[in-house]
Design an enzyme around this catalytic site. Sequence first.
Site, PDB file in Angstrom:
ATOM      1  CD  GLN B 128      -2.919   0.859   2.415  1.00  0.00           C
ATOM      2  OE1 GLN B 128      -2.524   1.100   3.548  1.00  0.00           O
ATOM      3  NE2 GLN B 128      -4.154   0.460   2.172  1.00  0.00           N
ATOM      4  N   GLY B 129       0.732   2.079  -1.033  1.00  0.00           N
ATOM      5  CA  GLY B 129       1.479   3.331  -1.120  1.00  0.00           C
ATOM      6  C   GLY B 129       0.574   4.515  -0.853  1.00  0.00           C
ATOM      7  CB  SER B 131       1.685   7.023   4.902  1.00  0.00           C
ATOM      8  OG  SER B 131       0.547   6.662   5.643  1.00  0.00           O
ATOM      9  CB  SER B 163       3.583  -3.564   5.545  1.00  0.00           C
ATOM     10  OG  SER B 163       3.508  -2.762   6.692  1.00  0.00           O
ATOM     11  CD  GLU B 246     -16.355  -2.832   4.113  1.00  0.00           C
ATOM     12  OE1 GLU B 246     -16.526  -3.764   3.335  1.00  0.00           O
ATOM     13  OE2 GLU B 246     -16.310  -1.647   3.763  1.00  0.00           O
TER      14      GLU B 246
END
Lengths: 336, 384
Positions: B128-129, B131, B163, B246
Amino acid sequence: MDFQPTRDQRDLRAGVRELLAGRYGRDALRAAVDGGSAVDRELWRELGAAGFFALRLPEAEGGVGLGLPEAVLVFEEAGRALLPGPLVATHLAAGAVPGAAAGTAVVTAFDLGERGGPLVSYLAEADAVLGAAGLPPGEPVRSADPLTPLHRVTGGGPADVSAYREAGALLTAALQVGSALRTLELAVRYAGEREQFGQPIGAFQAVKHLCAGMLVRAEVARTAVYAAAVTAQAADAADGQAADGQDADGEAAEAAEAAEVAGEIAAAKLLADEAAVRNARDCLQVHGGMGFTWEADVHLHLKRAWVRAEQWVTAAEAEEALAAELSRTATGGEAR
Amino acid sequence: MDLTYTEEEREFRARLRAWLAKVLPELPARPSPDDWPGRRAHDTGWQRRLYDAGYAGLHWPLDAGGRGATPTQHLIFLEETERAGAPYVGANFVGLLHAGPTIAAEGTAAQRARWLPPVLRGDEVWCQGFSEPDAGSDLAALRTRAVRDGDDYVVTGSKIWTSHAEVADWCELLVRTGPAAPKHRGITWLAMPMDAPGITVRPLRTLAGSTEFAEVFLDEVRVPVANRVGDENDGWRVTMVTLSFERGTAFVGEVVACRRTLARLARAARASGRWDDPVLRRKLGRLYGEFGALWRLTQWNVSESQRSGGVPGTGGSVFKLAYSHARQELYDTAAEVLGADSLSLEEEWTADRLSSLSYTIAAGTSQIQRNIVAERILGLPKGR
């Protein structure tokens, strides 16, 4: 699995909220405080007629025939409204003390402090004391909570209430949850209205974060109370079915189940006491100087929360009970 | 209010339990925490076994290749796999819990066909890119630029706290495509292949001494326009469609693990005599009550999600606030049980105590969570 309240349960809660809003709104509460009248006999009978005390009594015995899950929803509303009087003791006395179920009798209990007594609430208003032969003599004590008169009993030993301790603790926890949710509402409303530095104080993170913490405490405690009510009810039902022809395995399973229920109720009481007391404290803080006045309702919630925290199961007792249950599950059976 | 499981749910649990009992002893040993290729192989190998047994993408919709399980079945799956000591979702986390569901919800048919099956099979790993060094809590302030050049976006910038970046095949990347627009409306969601030229991954060492995440530097990386999910400048909405908690199931495994840790702590305290200290004993009792209540809150949130047909509830932030605090308390209490031995890194709980320091920061700090609770649930006004 569906842990959410059923439609009937939601309707019951809404009905009780409506009844109490009409019959014991803020004006009635403040009139009681000013008049020093803790128990309104007429209201007590109306509560009895509405089934408040006979809620869990079987229909065959003239009760409503509902269970602990419904009872905690009803008591949550009573806590929200700050309804005074020995609600839990009279509810527990339904079926055992004449007039309790109908609300024609006011019944108190030796439920304060670690072993119960010698302080007892509502003694002058009571017709009976749960588990006791008669009304014991006592000297009045000036009470921190204006709507919980106290007496120090001077004669006769305290009556044994151990058979009522679990249900008493659970229903008291439900009152605490209602109070915690109510002080959260009061704090949020005030934070949205009161302006300083040109904006509502609720726009400041320092105030927001107090309110968010209040919601977290109330939600965790509320879930613990509902879960304890559901597991206690299920254990009761299982007991009823397994009454005859029990073998040794069945008895061991039943004992484990009883210990688990005791642990759930201890957790519910511990977390609900903390939610009610700390939410009232934070609500007071959000109200600033107004929070320190007699006129604001928040001190009434705080003082009642202090009383309830001393009733049936104290924090020390709850933590020890939970430690014992942790030890039992850690060394023997698996935790659920 | 009912906490009993249905016949169907009990059968689901029994089948899963039997399968876990059969398959877990066949698994290879866990690789060392610093062996990233080994960790990837271990995690994806587990995902492949789940896929073959019909448990992959349990909570994904049927038309995305998932099993369409109810939130309660998902809860049971997470509870049982943790209890049995099965591998954690690990390297499959972003693919299964964020990028995959985002593509399932917002991608085209071709994009779903390209990216979803390899995630379910454990063939491809995502990172995941999101932040950036200057965009943490204020994620929408991200500055990594993407400029259109023919059929490509040319991307330059840097990402942080990523990560599995060292071993990922794909990165779900948020980039700024509309520099003049208000900050939430100039962001685009791209799937970036991690072998593209111009990507440099630099591992970051955590205070626990391990390399759990990395910085990712992007220097004119070309990403095909076809890899864009959703419209240009609509990436913020695309991202927010999928929140990992969710369905109320975000921390099921963790709560089960905490309850097990607490039981081990109690046994250790009894064995060492520390249990006789009433202050410590009461603290352990309180934690037992708190984690019991957190388990009940999980069941409450899952039931709420099930009733609303899987629509996100508001319980996630409330739960995370209570849970992250309780878990830090748990390891601080473990240190009290250990006494001076808590200074030794040989003790498993010492390493866990260090890791636990991230819980009030990762996936939204407690301060941001409180803002969310206060503004979105309690309706308090936004500050100026």
